[in-house]
Design a protein around this motif. Structure first.
Motif, PDB file in Angstrom:
ATOM      1  N   ARG A   7      42.972  50.844  26.783  1.00 23.46           N
ATOM      2  CA  ARG A   7      42.463  50.873  28.304  1.00 23.46           C
ATOM      3  C   ARG A   7      41.282  51.238  28.153  1.00 23.46           C
ATOM      4  NH1 ARG A   7      41.870  56.039  29.567  1.00 23.46           N
ATOM      5  NH2 ARG A   7      43.422  57.490  28.744  1.00 23.46           N
ATOM      6  N   VAL A  59      36.297  52.314  24.996  1.00 28.01           N
ATOM      7  CA  VAL A  59      37.830  51.974  25.049  1.00 28.01           C
ATOM      8  C   VAL A  59      38.556  53.047  24.494  1.00 28.01           C
ATOM      9  CG1 VAL A  59      37.612  49.401  25.764  1.00 28.01           C
ATOM     10  CG2 VAL A  59      37.947  50.087  23.497  1.00 28.01           C
ATOM     11  N   ARG A 115      43.523  46.697  17.961  1.00 28.78           N
ATOM     12  CA  ARG A 115      43.576  46.390  19.170  1.00 28.78           C
ATOM     13  C   ARG A 115      42.363  46.956  19.987  1.00 28.78           C
ATOM     14  NH1 ARG A 115      49.046  47.229  18.577  1.00 28.78           N
ATOM     15  NH2 ARG A 115      48.794  49.678  18.164  1.00 28.78           N
ATOM     16  N   ALA A 119      39.744  44.691  22.039  1.00 29.47           N
ATOM     17  CA  ALA A 119      39.238  44.962  23.161  1.00 29.47           C
ATOM     18  C   ALA A 119      37.636  44.997  23.283  1.00 29.47           C
ATOM     19  CB  ALA A 119      39.713  46.113  23.821  1.00 29.47           C
ATOM     20  N   GLU A 122      36.515  41.350  22.944  1.00 25.69           N
ATOM     21  CA  GLU A 122      36.460  40.734  24.532  1.00 25.69           C
ATOM     22  C   GLU A 122      35.268  41.406  25.368  1.00 25.69           C
ATOM     23  OE1 GLU A 122      39.528  39.810  27.965  1.00 25.69           O
ATOM     24  OE2 GLU A 122      40.075  41.390  26.469  1.00 25.69           O
TER      25      GLU A 122
END
Length: 184
Positions: A7, A59, A115, A119, A122
């Motif tokens: 997140r 993140v 992960r 992120a 992206e």
């Protein structure tokens, strides 16, 4: 394994991000960096500023209730993408920088690094980047192997940093930003 996710970082994550960097470097780089450099690590204020000002994407990876890693990425300055002779590649303006990607060693090999990088990739694509670069200590085989596993390769450019009076050689890795996570 508890639920794992990535997140965006929030201001209250800054202290934990700084702790993760400090603890991870003290474990992973204890043979590469002088003890006084490792002992003096505390970038809580810098992380707080980075998250607050949003000059880069930050993140965090979580597993259950624990924050286990983080990644910082943003546009790559010319100095980070320049060739060894100082010239800039044609895609310099669309190259993103993964400035830091760390997962605490005790949480390793659980997919958190992948992960985090996905992120960051992206976010970089959303900024208009077409490829990414990062710098990894040449002696950090685990990180180099991680980047190689996602299709990033060393490009032959190295730099030597002054790490508290001890030289630290880093290799630049580069690769695509079209990373896809595979759930097993």
């Amino acid at each position: 394994m508890a639920e794992a996710s990535v997140r965006p970082a929030v201001l209250t994550d800054a202290e934990e991000i700084a702790r993760i960097q400090r603890d991870t470097w003290r474990t992973a780089y204890r043979d590469l960096l002088p003890e006084d450099v490792l002992a003096g690590l505390d970038n809580t204020a810098a992380m707080r500023e980075l998250v607050e000002e949003a000059t880069a994407t930050v993140v965090v990876a979580t597993e259950g209730e624990w924050t286990v890693g983080f990644c910082v990425a943003g546009p790559a300055p010319d100095s980070e993408v320049a060739e060894a002779d100082g010239s800039l590649p044609d895609d310099a303006a669309t190259t993103g920088l993964v400035a830091t990607l760390l997962v605490e060693p005790r949480w390793g090999r659980r997919g958190h690094g992948g992960r985090l990088l996905a992120a960051a990739a992206e976010a970089l694509r959303n900024m208009g980047a077409t490829r990414g670069v990062s710098w990894v200590p040449e002696a950090d085989r685990a990180s180099l192997n991680f980047y190689h596993s996602v299709g990033w390769q060393t490009d032959g450019v190295v730099r030597t940093l002054d790490a508290g009076g001890r030289p630290l050689r880093e290799a630049r890795v580069t690769g695509p930003l079209d990373l896809k996570l595979i759930n097993s």
